[in-house]
Design a protein around this motif. Structure first.
Motif, PDB file in Angstrom:
ATOM      1  N   THR A 180      -2.653   8.067   0.419  1.00  0.00           N
ATOM      2  CA  THR A 180      -1.404   8.058  -0.327  1.00  0.00           C
ATOM      3  C   THR A 180      -0.401   7.165   0.391  1.00  0.00           C
ATOM      4  N   VAL A 181       0.225   6.261  -0.377  1.00  0.00           N
ATOM      5  CA  VAL A 181       1.179   5.298   0.181  1.00  0.00           C
ATOM      6  C   VAL A 181       2.514   5.469  -0.544  1.00  0.00           C
ATOM      7  N   TYR A 182       3.594   5.636   0.227  1.00  0.00           N
ATOM      8  CA  TYR A 182       4.925   5.850  -0.332  1.00  0.00           C
ATOM      9  C   TYR A 182       5.861   4.698   0.038  1.00  0.00           C
ATOM     10  N   ASP A 183       6.704   4.286  -0.891  1.00  0.00           N
ATOM     11  CA  ASP A 183       7.864   3.429  -0.610  1.00  0.00           C
ATOM     12  C   ASP A 183       7.485   2.185   0.189  1.00  0.00           C
ATOM     13  N   SER A 184       6.446   1.496  -0.249  1.00  0.00           N
ATOM     14  CA  SER A 184       5.905   0.382   0.525  1.00  0.00           C
ATOM     15  C   SER A 184       5.731  -0.865  -0.327  1.00  0.00           C
ATOM     16  N   MET A 185       5.551  -2.000   0.362  1.00  0.00           N
ATOM     17  CA  MET A 185       5.251  -3.258  -0.298  1.00  0.00           C
ATOM     18  C   MET A 185       3.882  -3.732   0.167  1.00  0.00           C
ATOM     19  N   ILE A 186       3.010  -4.035  -0.804  1.00  0.00           N
ATOM     20  CA  ILE A 186       1.647  -4.468  -0.499  1.00  0.00           C
ATOM     21  C   ILE A 186       1.384  -5.772  -1.242  1.00  0.00           C
ATOM     22  N   SER A 187       0.975  -6.785  -0.503  1.00  0.00           N
ATOM     23  CA  SER A 187       0.614  -8.056  -1.120  1.00  0.00           C
ATOM     24  C   SER A 187      -0.771  -8.458  -0.635  1.00  0.00           C
ATOM     25  N   GLY A 188      -1.703  -8.627  -1.565  1.00  0.00           N
ATOM     26  CA  GLY A 188      -3.045  -9.024  -1.172  1.00  0.00           C
ATOM     27  C   GLY A 188      -4.037  -8.905  -2.307  1.00  0.00           C
ATOM     28  N   GLU A 189      -4.967  -9.817  -2.350  1.00  0.00           N
ATOM     29  CA  GLU A 189      -5.984  -9.822  -3.399  1.00  0.00           C
ATOM     30  C   GLU A 189      -6.932  -8.638  -3.255  1.00  0.00           C
ATOM     31  N   TYR A 190      -7.495  -8.200  -4.379  1.00  0.00           N
ATOM     32  CA  TYR A 190      -8.594  -7.220  -4.411  1.00  0.00           C
ATOM     33  C   TYR A 190      -8.232  -5.909  -3.714  1.00  0.00           C
ATOM     34  N   LEU A 191      -7.060  -5.416  -3.986  1.00  0.00           N
ATOM     35  CA  LEU A 191      -6.562  -4.202  -3.347  1.00  0.00           C
ATOM     36  C   LEU A 191      -7.351  -2.974  -3.795  1.00  0.00           C
ATOM     37  N   GLY A 192      -7.843  -2.213  -2.845  1.00  0.00           N
ATOM     38  CA  GLY A 192      -8.336  -0.874  -3.110  1.00  0.00           C
ATOM     39  C   GLY A 192      -9.708  -0.735  -3.733  1.00  0.00           C
ATOM     40  N   TRP A 193     -10.512  -1.762  -3.742  1.00  0.00           N
ATOM     41  CA  TRP A 193     -11.805  -1.668  -4.419  1.00  0.00           C
ATOM     42  C   TRP A 193     -12.678  -0.560  -3.827  1.00  0.00           C
ATOM     43  N   ASN A 194     -13.426   0.097  -4.702  1.00  0.00           N
ATOM     44  CA  ASN A 194     -14.427   1.101  -4.330  1.00  0.00           C
ATOM     45  C   ASN A 194     -13.821   2.317  -3.623  1.00  0.00           C
ATOM     46  N   SER A 195     -12.553   2.574  -3.846  1.00  0.00           N
ATOM     47  CA  SER A 195     -11.911   3.718  -3.202  1.00  0.00           C
ATOM     48  C   SER A 195     -11.913   4.931  -4.133  1.00  0.00           C
ATOM     49  N   LYS A 196     -11.555   6.068  -3.556  1.00  0.00           N
ATOM     50  CA  LYS A 196     -11.506   7.323  -4.294  1.00  0.00           C
ATOM     51  C   LYS A 196     -10.214   8.057  -3.933  1.00  0.00           C
ATOM     52  N   ASN A 197      -9.487   8.480  -4.954  1.00  0.00           N
ATOM     53  CA  ASN A 197      -8.240   9.216  -4.749  1.00  0.00           C
ATOM     54  C   ASN A 197      -7.213   8.374  -3.984  1.00  0.00           C
ATOM     55  N   LEU A 198      -6.879   7.228  -4.549  1.00  0.00           N
ATOM     56  CA  LEU A 198      -5.837   6.354  -3.995  1.00  0.00           C
ATOM     57  C   LEU A 198      -4.564   6.551  -4.811  1.00  0.00           C
ATOM     58  N   THR A 199      -3.467   6.895  -4.124  1.00  0.00           N
ATOM     59  CA  THR A 199      -2.185   7.162  -4.780  1.00  0.00           C
ATOM     60  C   THR A 199      -1.113   6.255  -4.194  1.00  0.00           C
ATOM     61  N   LEU A 200      -0.367   5.573  -5.057  1.00  0.00           N
ATOM     62  CA  LEU A 200       0.752   4.737  -4.648  1.00  0.00           C
ATOM     63  C   LEU A 200       2.012   5.265  -5.325  1.00  0.00           C
ATOM     64  N   VAL A 201       3.047   5.556  -4.528  1.00  0.00           N
ATOM     65  CA  VAL A 201       4.288   6.138  -5.039  1.00  0.00           C
ATOM     66  C   VAL A 201       5.458   5.250  -4.653  1.00  0.00           C
ATOM     67  N   ASN A 202       6.231   4.801  -5.639  1.00  0.00           N
ATOM     68  CA  ASN A 202       7.409   3.950  -5.401  1.00  0.00           C
ATOM     69  C   ASN A 202       7.043   2.697  -4.600  1.00  0.00           C
ATOM     70  N   CYS A 203       5.934   2.082  -4.947  1.00  0.00           N
ATOM     71  CA  CYS A 203       5.460   0.906  -4.224  1.00  0.00           C
ATOM     72  C   CYS A 203       5.604  -0.353  -5.071  1.00  0.00           C
ATOM     73  N   THR A 204       5.710  -1.482  -4.391  1.00  0.00           N
ATOM     74  CA  THR A 204       5.687  -2.797  -5.025  1.00  0.00           C
ATOM     75  C   THR A 204       4.402  -3.489  -4.607  1.00  0.00           C
ATOM     76  N   VAL A 205       3.629  -3.940  -5.596  1.00  0.00           N
ATOM     77  CA  VAL A 205       2.313  -4.523  -5.336  1.00  0.00           C
ATOM     78  C   VAL A 205       2.232  -5.900  -5.955  1.00  0.00           C
ATOM     79  N   GLU A 206       1.667  -6.840  -5.189  1.00  0.00           N
ATOM     80  CA  GLU A 206       1.334  -8.173  -5.710  1.00  0.00           C
ATOM     81  C   GLU A 206      -0.127  -8.411  -5.395  1.00  0.00           C
ATOM     82  N   SER A 207      -0.949  -8.631  -6.460  1.00  0.00           N
ATOM     83  CA  SER A 207      -2.385  -8.685  -6.214  1.00  0.00           C
ATOM     84  C   SER A 207      -3.108  -9.446  -7.318  1.00  0.00           C
ATOM     85  N   LEU A 208      -4.126 -10.169  -6.924  1.00  0.00           N
ATOM     86  CA  LEU A 208      -5.094 -10.746  -7.860  1.00  0.00           C
ATOM     87  C   LEU A 208      -6.280  -9.813  -7.945  1.00  0.00           C
ATOM     88  N   GLN A 209      -6.591  -9.344  -9.140  1.00  0.00           N
ATOM     89  CA  GLN A 209      -7.739  -8.480  -9.376  1.00  0.00           C
ATOM     90  C   GLN A 209      -7.700  -7.260  -8.464  1.00  0.00           C
TER      91      GLN A 209
END
Length: 283
Positions: A180-209
Motif C-alpha cells: 500500500t502506497v500513500y500520498d506519493s509520486m511514482i514515475s516509471g514504465e510497467y508499474l506493478g506487473w504481476n503483483s497481488k493486492n497493490l493499493t495506491l491512495v492519493n498518489c500521482t502516477v506517470e507510466s507507460l503500460q
C-alpha cells in the motif's frame, strides 16, 4: 556493566574486532581489512568511517550514528539482526542483505545498486537512494518520506506500507504482494506487473503500460498523468481524479476517471462486461 570503549581508533587488518561484545566506538576509522566487526554483538558506533569491505556481517544488536560507508565498504551489512542506522551517508553498493530488524533514519544511499535484498522487518524514515534493484524480496517494510531514483525496485516484496515517497523507477513493484502506497509520486514504465493486492491512495502516477497483470489493484483518489495502455489483464477498483490517456483490456472491476483518451477492449481477449467504466466528463 560498562562497555569497553574505543576512541579515535585506526583499525586495520582482517577481522580487526572479530566477535567483540558490548563495545562503544567513537571517532574511529575501519580501513585496509575485510570484515572488521564480523560476528559482533551489542556494539554502538558513533562518528566513524567504514572504508573497506564487509564491515558488519553476522552481527546482532548494532547501533550506528553519524557514520559513513565509503565506496569500498561494499556489501557492508549482511546477515545482521537488530540494527539501527541514523544520520548516515552510504556510498557503497550491495548493502543490507538477509537482515532481520533494520531501522534507518536520515540515511542517504548514493549508490544503492542491489541494496536491501531478502531483508525482513524494516523501517525507513527520511531515506534517499539512487540505484537499480533496490529492496528485492523483502518482507514487512514501512517507509516514510522516502526518495528513490532507480529501476526494478521492490521486486518480490511482501507486506509493505509507504508514505510520502517519490519514486523514479521503471518496473517498480513487480511480483509484490500486499503493498500500500500513500500520498506519493511514482514515475516509471510497467508499474506493478504481476503483483497481488497493490493499493495506491492519493498518489500521482506517470507510466507507460503500467498497472498490468495485477490481481486486485485498488487506486483511491489518484492522478494518472501521461499514462497509457493502463490496466491490461488487471482486476481493478480505480477512482482516478484526472484523465487517463488510454486504457487497455482490463480483466474486471470498476474504473472511474475524468476522461479516457482511448479505450481498447478486445472481445477476443477479455470480457468487456466484467468491467464497469465511468467517465465523469461524459455525464
Amino acid at each position: 556493566m560498562s562497555k569497553e570503549k574505543i576512541v579515535q581508533g585506526f583499525l586495520t587488518g582482517e577481522r580487526a574486532l572479530y566477535m567483540k561484545r558490548d563495545m562503544e566506538i567513537y571517532d574511529s576509522i575501519f580501513t585496509d581489512g575485510e570484515s572488521p566487526l564480523k560476528e559482533c554483538e551489542n556494539i554502538d558506533i558513533y562518528d566513524s568511517m567504514f572504508q573497506w569491505k564487509y564491515p558488519l556481517w553476522y552481527c546482532k544488536h548494532i547501533h550506528v550514528n553519524q557514520c559513513t560507508w565509503w565506496d569500498m565498504a561494499r556489501a557492508g551489512v549482511w546477515y545482521t539482526d537488530d540494527i539501527s542506522v541514523v544520520d548516515a551517508l552510504i556510498e557503497a553498493p550491495k548493502n543490507f542483505r538477509r537482515c532481520d530488524g533494520v531501522t534507518l533514519k536520515n540515511v542517504q544511499f548514493t549508490n544503492a545498486q542491489e541494496t536491501f535484498w531478502h531483508c525482513k522487518n524494516v523501517e525507513m524514515e527520511q531515506v534517499t537512494a539512487k540505484g537499480d534493484y533496490f529492496a528485492m524480496n523483502c518482507e514487512n517494510l514501512k517507509l516514510n518520506d522516502f526518495k528513490l531514483v532507480g529501476n526494478y525496485s521492490f521486486d518480490g516484496v511482501k507486506n509493505m506500507e509507504i508514505h510520502r515517497a517519490t519514486l523514479l523507477s521503471r518496473d517498480a513493484f513487480w511480483n509484490t504482494e500486499n503493498v500500500t502506497v500513500y500520498d506519493s509520486m511514482i514515475s516509471g514504465e510497467y508499474l506493478g506487473w504481476n503483483s497481488k493486492n497493490l493499493t495506491l491512495v492519493n498518489c500521482t502516477v506517470e507510466s507507460l503500460q503500467g498497472m498490468c497483470y495485477i490481481n486486485n489493484l485498488r487506486m483511491i483518489n489518484c492522478k494518472l498523468l501521461n499514462t497509457t495502455l493502463a490496466f491490461e489483464y488487471s482486476t481493478v477498483e480505480a477512482d482516478i481524479s484526472s484523465g487517463i490517456r488510454s486504457v487497455m483490456n482490463p480483466s474486471g472491476g470498476t474504473i472511474t476517471a475524468e476522461s479516457i483518451g482511448e479505450l481498447i477492449l478486445d472481445k477476443d481477449k477479455i470480457n468487456p462486461d466484467l468491467t464497469k467504466i465511468t467517465v465523469r466528463g461524459a455525464q
